[in-house]
Design an enzyme around this catalytic site. Structure first.
Site, mmCIF file in Angstrom:
data_model
loop_
_atom_site.group_PDB
_atom_site.id
_atom_site.type_symbol
_atom_site.label_atom_id
_atom_site.label_comp_id
_atom_site.label_asym_id
_atom_site.label_seq_id
_atom_site.Cartn_x
_atom_site.Cartn_y
_atom_site.Cartn_z
ATOM 1 N N ILE A 1 0.812 -1.232 0.000
ATOM 2 C CA ILE A 1 0.000 0.000 0.000
ATOM 3 C C ILE A 1 0.839 1.274 0.000
ATOM 4 O O ILE A 1 0.318 2.360 -0.161
ATOM 5 C CB ILE A 1 -0.982 0.031 1.200
ATOM 6 C CG1 ILE A 1 -0.234 -0.177 2.525
ATOM 7 C CG2 ILE A 1 -2.096 -0.968 1.019
ATOM 8 C CD1 ILE A 1 -1.095 0.067 3.747
ATOM 9 N N ALA B 1 5.179 3.090 0.332
ATOM 10 C CA ALA B 1 6.621 2.894 0.491
ATOM 11 C C ALA B 1 7.083 3.716 1.672
ATOM 12 O O ALA B 1 6.823 4.922 1.736
ATOM 13 C CB ALA B 1 7.332 3.340 -0.768
ATOM 14 N N GLU C 1 8.839 -1.613 2.177
ATOM 15 C CA GLU C 1 7.445 -1.482 1.741
ATOM 16 C C GLU C 1 6.470 -1.454 2.918
ATOM 17 O O GLU C 1 6.744 -2.041 3.962
ATOM 18 C CB GLU C 1 7.085 -2.668 0.846
ATOM 19 C CG GLU C 1 7.636 -2.489 -0.553
ATOM 20 C CD GLU C 1 7.892 -3.793 -1.254
ATOM 21 O OE1 GLU C 1 7.835 -4.855 -0.610
ATOM 22 O OE2 GLU C 1 8.171 -3.736 -2.459
ATOM 23 N N VAL C 2 5.343 -0.796 2.680
ATOM 24 C CA VAL C 2 4.246 -0.846 3.652
ATOM 25 C C VAL C 2 3.144 -1.678 2.994
ATOM 26 O O VAL C 2 2.752 -1.413 1.860
ATOM 27 C CB VAL C 2 3.719 0.566 3.991
ATOM 28 C CG1 VAL C 2 2.637 0.480 5.061
ATOM 29 C CG2 VAL C 2 4.855 1.468 4.457
ATOM 30 N N LYS D 1 4.543 -2.647 8.205
ATOM 31 C CA LYS D 1 5.735 -1.950 7.712
ATOM 32 C C LYS D 1 6.885 -2.926 7.754
ATOM 33 O O LYS D 1 7.113 -3.562 8.799
ATOM 34 C CB LYS D 1 6.064 -0.764 8.605
ATOM 35 C CG LYS D 1 5.213 0.426 8.343
ATOM 36 C CD LYS D 1 5.789 1.617 9.088
ATOM 37 C CE LYS D 1 4.934 2.825 8.841
ATOM 38 N NZ LYS D 1 5.450 4.009 9.491
ATOM 39 N N ASP E 1 6.857 16.865 13.478
ATOM 40 C CA ASP E 1 6.618 16.725 12.042
ATOM 41 C C ASP E 1 5.119 16.553 11.778
ATOM 42 O O ASP E 1 4.707 15.708 10.994
ATOM 43 C CB ASP E 1 7.414 15.531 11.499
ATOM 44 C CG ASP E 1 7.552 15.582 9.983
ATOM 45 O OD1 ASP E 1 7.174 16.603 9.383
ATOM 46 O OD2 ASP E 1 8.023 14.588 9.406
HETATM 47 P P1 AMP Z 1 5.150 5.840 6.443
HETATM 48 O O1 AMP Z 1 6.411 5.104 6.264
HETATM 49 O O2 AMP Z 1 4.563 5.695 7.812
HETATM 50 O O3 AMP Z 1 5.226 7.281 6.013
HETATM 51 O O4 AMP Z 1 4.079 5.138 5.457
HETATM 52 C C1 AMP Z 1 4.166 5.231 4.044
HETATM 53 C C2 AMP Z 1 2.763 5.188 3.436
HETATM 54 O O5 AMP Z 1 2.142 3.946 3.739
HETATM 55 C C3 AMP Z 1 1.814 6.250 4.001
HETATM 56 O O6 AMP Z 1 1.909 7.454 3.311
HETATM 57 C C4 AMP Z 1 0.461 5.605 3.821
HETATM 58 O O7 AMP Z 1 -0.003 5.825 2.513
HETATM 59 C C5 AMP Z 1 0.762 4.122 3.986
HETATM 60 N N1 AMP Z 1 0.478 3.712 5.383
HETATM 61 C C6 AMP Z 1 1.322 3.733 6.441
HETATM 62 N N2 AMP Z 1 0.719 3.266 7.540
HETATM 63 C C7 AMP Z 1 -0.539 2.956 7.182
HETATM 64 C C8 AMP Z 1 -1.675 2.441 7.901
HETATM 65 N N3 AMP Z 1 -1.606 2.176 9.195
HETATM 66 N N4 AMP Z 1 -2.811 2.248 7.212
HETATM 67 C C9 AMP Z 1 -2.870 2.536 5.886
HETATM 68 N N5 AMP Z 1 -1.858 3.022 5.181
HETATM 69 C C10 AMP Z 1 -0.695 3.241 5.808
#
Ligand code: AMP
Length: 737
Positions: free
Chosen positions: A389, A391, A396-397, A415, A508
């Protein structure tokens, strides 16, 4: 004999002295018998009328028409009115959960049934656990303004139970719904899960035994604790000296506050904490210490001195132990304000000015120990990765179901830490989990656990269906009501209030770091590297080193890294602006240097299109240069709650014709008057020392370009303003903005 035959017989036989008879009236037209499909009501004697829509006259000579099957009439409907039917169900129903309240909103049905008297009823059902069906919500639940016979298309449902599933049935009815017994009810249903609410405020504080230097206080548990009360906080300060205050904690509903000055008036406030966080402080109570020393206290003094010496020795040993072990439990040095750092030791009570419950994982010598302490290890076999979903900085996320034994399956975000990581990267990656694991609040992203015993290393959090707030808003430009937007902002403020109460400074806060779930609940996320911000693409290096997301950061944090909850409040103001402008980039294409300069010169972002004045006012307050003048997060939550409860307060919008006439508004102008962003182009040019170009702008094509764009998006205006700058550079001068 008919009246007509009587009349005609008197004409035939006039009496001898009777006056000259009047000429006979013309005979009425013979009454026709109404044919099929027509009727003549008894009062109406003239012509037959066609049956109104959805009604029929099945016999000739009908005096009324009867409704077709499925159509109805009520007594008060006039005979020439069409037969009508119940409306179709309400449309576009949405819910917005706010702790234990739910705001429901919907649109009118497509089919009103031919009537103008459509009303709405709300039926509330509590879903029982373990599939045991549901039951009616009962009288404790409040509907504002009411639950039945609503004429407007929204309602606030308050005082629900926390962490409970509810189903709301929204029904549209009209004047004939009662008659349509066979007609299937036209419901639309909404399922919601409430969050956990903080306790309600303590209502009364009582003064007990009072001494020269102490006052005994007692209070009752809040009316709505909404959970188990973990502790109370007592905040006090000497009257009119509220710039410095002391906070002490108590697990009981009483406490002796000591170390006070004799004959002095003190202000006291108490608030309760549950696992959902702190409730609001009680109102202020004023109590005065005695001017003299009582006999009891004199007798007690000798023993107090002895006890105090013993306690002092014990405390000394404890503090020494802390220092030797290098740990500061419940106290994060990195996040302290110097003026907030003082701790008081009073007769065995450790007094913290402010709450210090967040523990910086950096204070652990072994970061793995922090991970162990604050997170739960999950066996990888309980997780299935289904989709990618996003990065993240470390990998990857993904998303997929988490099936923990004995628990309901839930969707989670996963994550991952990409292969080939260094030990430092592993530590940094898990650092976020050790922070997140300390939080428990409905507006903070919830950590489910970590996978560290197998590879890849993973952080598992709740899944937020609508992803990050900035992208979500851009995708749904202009799709939400103001109340929905304010609901999202309220959620973010509530999460931030919790973080600031915990002593955690985010650093942030931006729409890209807020996640949104399917119920439109927004949650604060991204605790990863909030200290160094390496992962934020918006972060730029400052002259003093370190990366900072300039557009979201308070001037004191940019200038000398003074990050506090007050600098988070500044960022919150920028998030408000992002939300109200549906994900627009703050300061558009201006360079970071221009942003810093403009802020320094007291310019601020203008009110977004269609932004309620009350919200813009709040944004401007968040952007006060003096950080102590900015509102606190609990004040922001309180204000947003008031606005949600009274939606008419959001009707007055920032004056649109003036809103767009200038790129940035001068902060000083706006204080106390939201509409003061209203400058003419000439005034604006004056304010940026370009007044001499007013004529050129007014006369030339440049202003027209701006004029055309006034109706469009602000981004276009900036483009035009930049065009103006280019234009001016080429005409003669350097533009400094
Ligand atoms: P981050 O590394 O936390 O900035 O996550 C990268 C991207 O993954 C975010 O911009 C969201 O689009 C997606 N994402 C992160 N955590 C979640 C979550 N708990 N539920 C849905 N999407 C998420």
């Amino acid at each position: 004999m008919t009246p007509f035959s009587l009349l005609s017989s008197s004409l035939l036989h006039p009496t001898p002295n009777s006056p000259r008879p009047l000429p006979p009236p013309p005979p009425p037209p013979p009454l026709s018998v109404c044919k099929l499909g027509f009727y003549r009501s008894l009062l109406e004697s003239a012509s037959c009328s066609k049956c109104p829509p959805h009604s029929v006259a099945r016999q000739p000579g009908a005096t009324a028409c009867s409704c077709e099957d499925g159509f109805y009439k009520i007594d008060s409907d006039p005979p020439n009115m069409a037969c009508t039917r119940p409306p179709s169900p309400p449309r576009n129903a949405i819910s917005n959960v706010n702790e234990t309240s739910v705001f429901l909103e919907w649109s009118a049905p497509t089919e009103a049934g031919g009537r103008k008297d459509v009303r709405y009823n709300i039926l509330c059902q509590r879903v029982l656990p373990e599939g045991r069906g549901s039951e009616e919500c009962g009288a404790n639940v409040r509907f504002l303004p009411r639950g039945l016979g609503l004429s407007n298309t929204s309602v606030m449902v308050a005082d629900l139970q926390s962490h409970t599933n509810y189903s709301f049935l929204l029904e549209a009815v009209n004047g004939v719904s009662e008659l349509a017994k066979d007609h299937a009810k036209q419901y639309v249903s909404l399922n919601v899960t409430t969050n956990q609410a903080a306790p309600s405020p303590v209502s009364v504080i009582r003064k007990g035994h009072t001494e020269k230097s102490s006052i005994a206080l007692s209070w009752a548990e809040p009316d709505r604790p909404n959970g188990i009360i973990l502790e109370y906080e007592i905040k006090y300060f000497e009257k009119e000296q509220d710039s410095s205050y002391t906070i002490i904690k108590s697990k009981e509903t009483e406490m002796v506050v000591d170390g006070l000055k004799p004959s002095s008036v003190y202000i006291f406030q108490v608030r309760a904490r549950t696992s959902a966080g702190y409730g609001a402080f009680s109102r202020r109570f004023e109590f005065q210490t005695s001017p003299y020393l009582t006999a009891t206290s004199e007798r007690a003094q000798a023993s107090i001195i002895a006890v105090a010496i013993t306690l002092a020795l014990v405390l000394l040993a404890v503090v020494a132990g802390f220092l030797l072990s290098g740990r500061r439990c419940g106290y994060s040095k990195a996040k302290q304000d110097p003026e907030e750092e003082k701790m008081h030791f009073h007769n065995g009570h450790i007094k913290f000015p402010g709450v210090r419950t967040y523990i910086d994982p950096l204070t652990y010598e072994d970061p793995n120990q922090a991970v162990h302490e604050f997170t739960q290890e999950i066996d990888v076999s309980f997780i299935s990765i289904e989709r990618i979903i996003g990065a993240g900085e470390f990998g990857e996320v993904c998303s997929g179901p988490l099936r923990l034994p004995g628990k309901r399956e839930i969707q989670v975000a996963i994550k991952t830490l990409k292969a080939g990581y260094t030990e430092q990267q592993r530590r940094d990656f898990l650092w976020e989990a050790s922070i997140m694991g300390q939080f428990n609040h409905p507006n903070i992203i919830r950590l489910e656990g970590v996978v560290t015993k197998s590879k890849p290393v993973m952080i598992i959090t709740e899944y937020m269906e609508n992803g990050s707030l900035d992208t979500f808003l851009k995708k749904n430009d202009s799709q939400f009501t103001v109340i929905q937007l304010v609901g999202m902002l309220r959620g973010i403020a509530s999460g931030m209030r919790y973080l600031s109460d915990m002593g955690y400074v985010h650093r942030d806060l931006a729409a890209r770091n807020i996640l949104v779930n399917s119920n439109l609940v927004s949650k604060v996320s991204d605790f990863g590297l909030s200290r160094v911000l390496e992962d934020d693409p918006e972060a730029a290096y400052t002259t003093r080193g370190g990366k900072i997301p300039i557009r979201w950061t308070a001037p004191e944090a940019i200038a000398y890294r003074k990050f506090t909850s007050a600098s988070d409040v500044w960022s919150y103001g920028v998030v408000m602006w992002e939300v109200m402008s549906y994900g627009e980039r703050p300061y558009w294409e201006m360079s970071n240097q221009d942003v810093i300069k403009a802020i320094e010169e007291s310019y601020r972002l203008p009110g977004p299109m269609d932004c309620p004045e009350a919200l813009y006012h709040l944004m401007m307050d968040c952007w006060q240069r003096d950080r102590s003048s900015r509102p606190k997060f609990d004040e922001i939550v309180c204000l947003l709650d008031k606005l949600i409860r009274n939606p008419s307060s959001l009707k007055k919008l920032v004056n649109s014709s003036h809103r767009v006439s200038n790129l940035l508004v001068e902060h000083a102008n706006v204080q106390g008057d939201c509409s003061a962003g209203s400058q003419t182009v000439g005034e604006w040019l004056d304010s940026i020392k370009m007044g001499r170009y007013t004529e050129l702008f007014m006369g030339g094509g440049t202003l027209r370009r701006v004029g055309v764009n006034l109706a469009g998006h602000q981004k276009k205006i900036i483009t035009s303003i930049q065009e103006m700058r280019v234009h001016m550079n080429s005409t003669s001068s350097t533009v400094n903005m």
